[in-house]
Design an enzyme around this catalytic site. Structure first.
Site, PDB file in Angstrom:
ATOM      1  CG  ASP A 106      48.970  69.187  70.783  1.00  0.00           C
ATOM      2  OD1 ASP A 106      50.091  69.148  70.953  1.00  0.00           O
ATOM      3  OD2 ASP A 106      48.178  68.283  70.687  1.00  0.00           O
ATOM      4  CE  LYS A 147      48.716  67.374  67.560  1.00  0.00           C
ATOM      5  NZ  LYS A 147      48.141  66.034  67.565  1.00  0.00           N
ATOM      6  CG  ASP A 188      44.581  70.581  71.727  1.00  0.00           C
ATOM      7  OD1 ASP A 188      43.563  69.860  71.772  1.00  0.00           O
ATOM      8  OD2 ASP A 188      45.571  69.868  71.975  1.00  0.00           O
ATOM      9  CG  ASP A 214      50.733  64.897  69.715  1.00  0.00           C
ATOM     10  OD1 ASP A 214      50.216  65.754  70.051  1.00  0.00           O
ATOM     11  OD2 ASP A 214      50.401  64.494  68.516  1.00  0.00           O
ATOM     12  NE  ARG A 253      46.530  60.849  76.772  1.00  0.00           N
ATOM     13  CZ  ARG A 253      46.257  60.084  76.253  1.00  0.00           C
ATOM     14  NH1 ARG A 253      46.510  58.702  76.333  1.00  0.00           N
ATOM     15  NH2 ARG A 253      45.881  60.012  74.589  1.00  0.00           N
TER      16      ARG A 253
HETATM   17  N1  BES Z   1      44.764  67.386  70.702  1.00  0.00           N
HETATM   18  C1  BES Z   1      45.144  66.268  70.095  1.00  0.00           C
HETATM   19  C2  BES Z   1      43.808  65.413  69.878  1.00  0.00           C
HETATM   20  C3  BES Z   1      43.230  65.680  68.615  1.00  0.00           C
HETATM   21  C4  BES Z   1      43.610  65.154  67.420  1.00  0.00           C
HETATM   22  C5  BES Z   1      42.209  66.912  68.710  1.00  0.00           C
HETATM   23  C6  BES Z   1      42.852  65.763  65.988  1.00  0.00           C
HETATM   24  C7  BES Z   1      41.660  67.267  67.488  1.00  0.00           C
HETATM   25  C8  BES Z   1      41.793  66.588  66.269  1.00  0.00           C
HETATM   26  C9  BES Z   1      45.931  65.566  71.224  1.00  0.00           C
HETATM   27  O1  BES Z   1      46.722  66.060  72.197  1.00  0.00           O
HETATM   28  C10 BES Z   1      46.531  64.360  70.725  1.00  0.00           C
HETATM   29  O2  BES Z   1      47.477  64.927  70.187  1.00  0.00           O
HETATM   30  N2  BES Z   1      46.355  63.076  70.596  1.00  0.00           N
HETATM   31  C11 BES Z   1      47.144  62.054  70.199  1.00  0.00           C
HETATM   32  C12 BES Z   1      47.369  61.059  71.308  1.00  0.00           C
HETATM   33  C13 BES Z   1      48.199  60.032  70.889  1.00  0.00           C
HETATM   34  C14 BES Z   1      49.581  60.648  70.929  1.00  0.00           C
HETATM   35  C15 BES Z   1      48.207  58.758  71.986  1.00  0.00           C
HETATM   36  C16 BES Z   1      46.237  61.428  69.029  1.00  0.00           C
HETATM   37  O3  BES Z   1      45.100  61.599  69.271  1.00  0.00           O
HETATM   38  O4  BES Z   1      46.902  61.172  68.038  1.00  0.00           O
HETATM   39 ZN    ZN Z   2      46.138  68.125  72.350  1.00  0.00          ZN
HETATM   40 MG    MG Z   3      48.574  66.182  71.341  1.00  0.00          MG
END
Ligand code: BES
Ligand code: ZN
Ligand code: MG
Length: 490
Positions: free
Chosen positions: A265, A272, A284, A343, A347
């Protein structure tokens, strides 16, 4: 590793290390242990006194026994208060003993517990899990592994005769946990959607599961615009994996496990940044890894339950073909999604996976996903979040997790927060405000499950650990394979 449940008393056991479990504040040696202590000229009581050992959970001590003795090392492990004894205390105690035995270069280890005729159900399973999981070391990516010399080869469980089935069950479950750990630990240039599909194929072939792989075109035909939107910038083809375990005869229930499978991801165009942990995003696919781990275990345990294992696997990458922030995607149930953040991709992939799953007509669906950083902020690294539309299912998961020693905390599906996902142009946005971010993520998923009892597990925290913790080593934990297996068997 060979495990034997035998009726030998500690005094009569011969081998490298004898580990004795002791309850907190119950350190007076009686019966077999008193005899052992006198045979060892007071070594056991001296060790307890010298180390000020009180038997609290997690404590241990080890000493050498004089030559001429049938054992080389004596290990003591604290079990905490007897009335508070939980299965996971025993699992951790076995892990502590195994780690010490390994460090002391022992090839044989015996575990002796007090009250062996009054231990919790599944004690043997937990002990075997503790040993196997704590000793698992992933050397696949080392050119010259550090610990190849002497290793523990045999573990005897004293006073626990006739438990062959429990030992076999534990080994099968650990094979699933270890598969999940190895998939999660493998970097994204080694574990890809294509290799995930191959792993599913190997499980299907080895244990007689049915396998269906939907390629990009198949997913297009099913209208999986949300999943394919995420997949569109990757040079590696997406794979939608559907494994089915069918028991002989009529299944007692039909269940589905759906795992988020992002082999990497990057964040997509909402890339990121440094400091966001982007270098850990090979993990991920932890949901999909645990889904395949559970499939491997269930395929061998052969319960009277039909189980579907599903994962929409892809990478979230950037290129000229990438999904743009603001793009509108249409999921396979016809709902439209304004992607206000690329990001929040997990979902999107799960949306189409959940729609596909519900069409199978199962009695309950559990999804597991490294879905949000917000869940880590809420619950820390060791506890997963659980959301469910169904109290009975939530209770089943809670119980399954308790037996597994994996922690989940039920969180609210607060409908009002869905307002944060309202879009002026599409049916919904994929991202809400920062506050309550793990809850809006769960509410988003809920839009893709109509009536089947459903639970969502956010495992972003516990999927891996940066410190050795009980039977978990640094890195991937294999969470929550044991919970899933318990849930299916329950
Ligand atoms: N894969 C990430 C979530 C994640 C973050 C898992 C840190 C393990 C460690 C997910 O896809 C993501 O990026 N989520 C974002 C959502 C946001 C953009 C609403 C997040 O949690 O920052
Ligand atoms: Zn993710
Ligand atoms: Mg993400």
């Amino acid at each position: 590793m060979e495990f034997r449940a035998i009726n030998t008393v500690p005094l009569e056991w011969a081998g490298d290390a004898l580990a004795v479990g002791l309850f907190e504040n119950a350190l007076e040696l009686t019966g077999d242990l008193a005899q052992l202590d006198s045979r060892l000229q007071g070594t056991l009581s001296e060790l307890i006194a010298e180390k000020k050992f009180i038997g609290d959970v997690g404590s241990s001590a080890v000493t050498r026994v004089g030559s001429g003795s049938p054992v080389r090392k004596i290990i003591i492990v604290g079990l905490g208060k007897q009335d508070k004894l939980k299965l996971d205390v025993l699992r951790r105690a076995a892990a502590i003993a195994a780690r010490i035995a390994k460090k002391e270069k022992c090839q044989t280890l015996a575990l002796s517990l007090p009250i062996w005729n009054n231990l919790p159900e599944n004690t043997v399973q937990a002990l075997v899990e503790g040993v196997e999981l704590s000793l698992h070391q992933d050397n696949r990516f080392k050119s010259s592994p550090e610990d190849q010399e002497v290793s523990l080869q045999q573990v005897d469980l004293l006073g626990l005769v006739g438990q062959e089935e429990a030992i076999a069950r534990a080994k099968v479950i650990c094979s699933g946990v270890i598969l999940a750990r190895e998939l999660v630990a493998a970097p994204a240039n080694s574990c890809t959607p294509v290799t995930m599909a191959q792993t599913a194929q190997e499980i299907a072939a080895a244990h007689g599961l049915l396998l269906e792989i939907l390629e990009r075109e198949d997913c297009e035909k099913l209208g999986m615009g949300a999943f394919l939107g995420v997949a569109q910038a990757s040079d590696i083809p997406p794979k939608f994996i559907h494994l089915t375990y069918r028991p002989e005869g009529t299944p007692r229930r039909k269940l589905a496990i759906v795992g988020k499978g992002l082999t990497f991801d990057s964040g997509g165009l909402n890339i990121k940044v440094a400091g966001s942990g982007v270098e850990t995003m090979k993990t991920d696919m932890g949901g999909a890894g645990a889904t395949l781990g559970a499939a491997k275990a269930i395929g061998q345990l052969k319960p009277d339950v039909e189980v579907h294992f599903i994962s929409a696997v892809t990478e979230n990458m950037i290129s000229g073909r990438a999904m743009r922030p603001g793009d509108i995607l249409t999921a396979s149930n016809g709902k439209t999604i304004e992607v206000n953040n690329t990001d929040a991709e997990g979902r999107l992939t799960l949306a189409d996976a959940l729609v596909f799953t519900e069409k199978l007509g199962v009695d309950a669906v559990v999804d597991l996903a490294t879905l949000t950083g917000a869940c880590i902020i809420a619950l820390g690294d060791d506890i997963g979040g659980m959301w469910s539309t169904d109290d009975e299912l939530a209770n089943q998961i809670t119980q399954a997790a308790e037996g597994a020693g994996e922690k989940f905390w039920r969180m609210p599906l607060e409908e009002k927060y869905f307002e944060g996902l309202k879009s002026p142009i599409a049916d919904m946005k994929n991202t809400g405000p920062r506050a309550g971010g793990s809850i809006t993520a769960a509410l988003f998923l809920k839009q893709f499950v109509k009536e089947t009892p459903w639970a969502h597990l956010d495992i972003a925290g516990p999927v891996s650990t940066d410190k050795e913790n009980g039977y978990n080593n640094v890195g991937a934990t294999g969470y929550p394979v044991r919970t899933l297996v318990n849930w299916v068997l329950g």
